[in-house]
Design an enzyme around this catalytic site. Structure first.
Site, mmCIF file in Angstrom:
data_model
loop_
_atom_site.group_PDB
_atom_site.id
_atom_site.type_symbol
_atom_site.label_atom_id
_atom_site.label_comp_id
_atom_site.label_asym_id
_atom_site.label_seq_id
_atom_site.Cartn_x
_atom_site.Cartn_y
_atom_site.Cartn_z
ATOM 1 N N PRO A 155 0.824 -1.219 0.000
ATOM 2 C CA PRO A 155 0.000 0.000 0.000
ATOM 3 C C PRO A 155 0.854 1.263 0.000
ATOM 4 C CG PRO A 155 -0.081 -1.086 2.153
ATOM 5 C CD PRO A 155 0.675 -1.995 1.238
ATOM 6 N N GLU A 187 1.786 -7.912 9.037
ATOM 7 C CA GLU A 187 2.025 -6.460 9.105
ATOM 8 C C GLU A 187 2.933 -5.993 7.974
ATOM 9 O OE1 GLU A 187 0.436 -4.377 11.147
ATOM 10 O OE2 GLU A 187 -0.624 -6.204 11.718
ATOM 11 N N ARG A 206 -3.592 -7.798 -20.643
ATOM 12 C CA ARG A 206 -4.378 -7.148 -21.699
ATOM 13 C C ARG A 206 -3.501 -6.397 -22.682
ATOM 14 N NH1 ARG A 206 -9.734 -6.938 -20.824
ATOM 15 N NH2 ARG A 206 -10.014 -5.106 -22.131
ATOM 16 N N ASP A 251 -10.245 0.835 -24.640
ATOM 17 C CA ASP A 251 -10.472 0.761 -23.200
ATOM 18 C C ASP A 251 -10.332 2.136 -22.560
ATOM 19 O OD1 ASP A 251 -11.031 -1.874 -22.686
ATOM 20 O OD2 ASP A 251 -8.963 -2.449 -22.239
HETATM 21 N N1 SAH Z 1 1.203 -2.672 7.629
HETATM 22 C C1 SAH Z 1 1.309 -2.547 6.204
HETATM 23 C C2 SAH Z 1 0.188 -3.297 5.472
HETATM 24 C C3 SAH Z 1 0.303 -4.782 5.542
HETATM 25 S S1 SAH Z 1 -0.978 -5.578 4.663
HETATM 26 C C4 SAH Z 1 1.227 -1.067 5.846
HETATM 27 O O1 SAH Z 1 0.392 -0.385 6.416
HETATM 28 O O2 SAH Z 1 1.965 -0.620 4.943
HETATM 29 C C5 SAH Z 1 -0.168 -7.057 4.182
HETATM 30 C C6 SAH Z 1 0.326 -7.121 2.756
HETATM 31 O O3 SAH Z 1 -0.752 -6.913 1.857
HETATM 32 C C7 SAH Z 1 1.357 -6.091 2.366
HETATM 33 O O4 SAH Z 1 2.640 -6.497 2.717
HETATM 34 C C8 SAH Z 1 1.184 -6.007 0.868
HETATM 35 O O5 SAH Z 1 1.923 -7.019 0.212
HETATM 36 C C9 SAH Z 1 -0.298 -6.313 0.681
HETATM 37 N N2 SAH Z 1 -1.115 -5.113 0.438
HETATM 38 C C10 SAH Z 1 -2.011 -4.562 1.285
HETATM 39 N N3 SAH Z 1 -2.598 -3.490 0.745
HETATM 40 C C11 SAH Z 1 -2.094 -3.357 -0.505
HETATM 41 C C12 SAH Z 1 -2.297 -2.422 -1.564
HETATM 42 N N4 SAH Z 1 -3.156 -1.400 -1.447
HETATM 43 N N5 SAH Z 1 -1.587 -2.578 -2.699
HETATM 44 C C13 SAH Z 1 -0.705 -3.582 -2.826
HETATM 45 N N6 SAH Z 1 -0.453 -4.491 -1.855
HETATM 46 C C14 SAH Z 1 -1.137 -4.382 -0.697
#
Ligand code: SAH
Length: 255
Positions: free
Chosen positions: A97, A124, A162, A177
């Protein structure tokens, strides 16, 4: 396109890789996806991949050892397998994220790179030293948190697939698209010609292809103006597009 994925849940990818357009692309050899189980790269008997965070707090953190070993070995394997004349290591992407938010331009850039290694976190997240040593970039699917990188990796793979010629039947349908030329797609209609009192725009049944193309372009502009007006600032627009936009803005003066 050759994609390696590292995850503790390889089984999540099963139906995804055998269904619909992605499934066909894999069968035809247009898309090669290899899913690796992170636990295979652990050194301890229990195959553990997580531990408590230094500094306390809830949750678990994925440990560096299996990740770093997995990334190194899978990268080497990918290079050995690579059919490209210039053998390159795959681009190593952590789904996160905290990464750059995925958009169509990034999808195309990564599809052009071709060889990718996608890392799917859980818990986490992953020990920061993995990011410091074996990651080229982080990609996010949006400003929200899901529980693992697997769905984000599938989103990226499906979007990239795609872009591979031959994956989407009519090259045309990718060309038009949403986001392709910076605009949203035009509306679509199919049979019946009347449904619960609602008809179909006459031009679509006229057989006049030039008129249909003009209508679609104007509708794409209208949809973009209505739903995502900020896209118009960077879209590729012709003089005709600008004239239509002026008309559309006059029709809905609050835009
Ligand atoms: N504590 C972390 C989130 C961990 S969620 C933070 O706040 O940054 C667990 C895993 O889900 C992450 O390591 C990632 O690989 C995936 N993940 C969660 N949300 C995501 C998103 N919006 N985009 C891509 N990967 C995501």
């Amino acid at each position: 396109m050759q994609i390696d994925v590292i995850t503790i849940f390889p089984e999540l990818f099963g139906p995804f890789l055998t269904t619909s357009l992605v499934g066909k692309a894999v069968t035809k050899g247009l898309l090669e996806v290899t899913v690796h189980d992170l636990r295979r790269f652990t050194l301890d008997r229990h195959r553990s991949v997580d531990d408590e965070p230094y500094g306390g707090g809830g949750g678990m953190v994925m440990t560096a050892q299996p990740w770093i070993r997995a990334v190194r070995e899978v990268s080497q394997g990918a290079v050995a397998r690579s059919t490209q004349s210039r053998r390159r290591s795959p681009r190593r992407i952590l789904m996160s994220p905290q990464g750059k938010r995925l958009d169509e331009a990034t999808v195309r850039r990564l599809a052009d790179v071709g060889d990718l290694l996608l890392l799917c976190g859980r818990y986490e997240g992953i020990d920061e030293r993995v990011l410091a040593t074996v990651i080229d970039e982080e990609i996010s699917i949006g400003d929200f948190v899901v529980s693992g990188g697997e769905l984000p990796a599938m989103v990226l793979i499906e979007a990239m697939s795609r872009q591979v010629p031959g994956v989407v039947g009519l090259a045309d349908s990718v060309e038009k698209d949403s986001f392709r030329d910076g605009l949203l797609d035009h509306p679509h209609y199919t049979r019946p010609a009347e449904f619960e009192g609602l008809g179909v725009p006459e031009v679509l049944t006229s057989g006049d292809h030039a008129a249909i193309e003009r209508w679609r372009r104007r509708q794409a502009l209208a949809a973009t103006l209505r739903k995502r007006p900020e896209l118009l600032e960077t879209a590729e627009l012709t003089e005709q597009d600008r004239r239509w936009l002026e008309e559309l803005r006059r029709e809905e003066p609050d835009r």
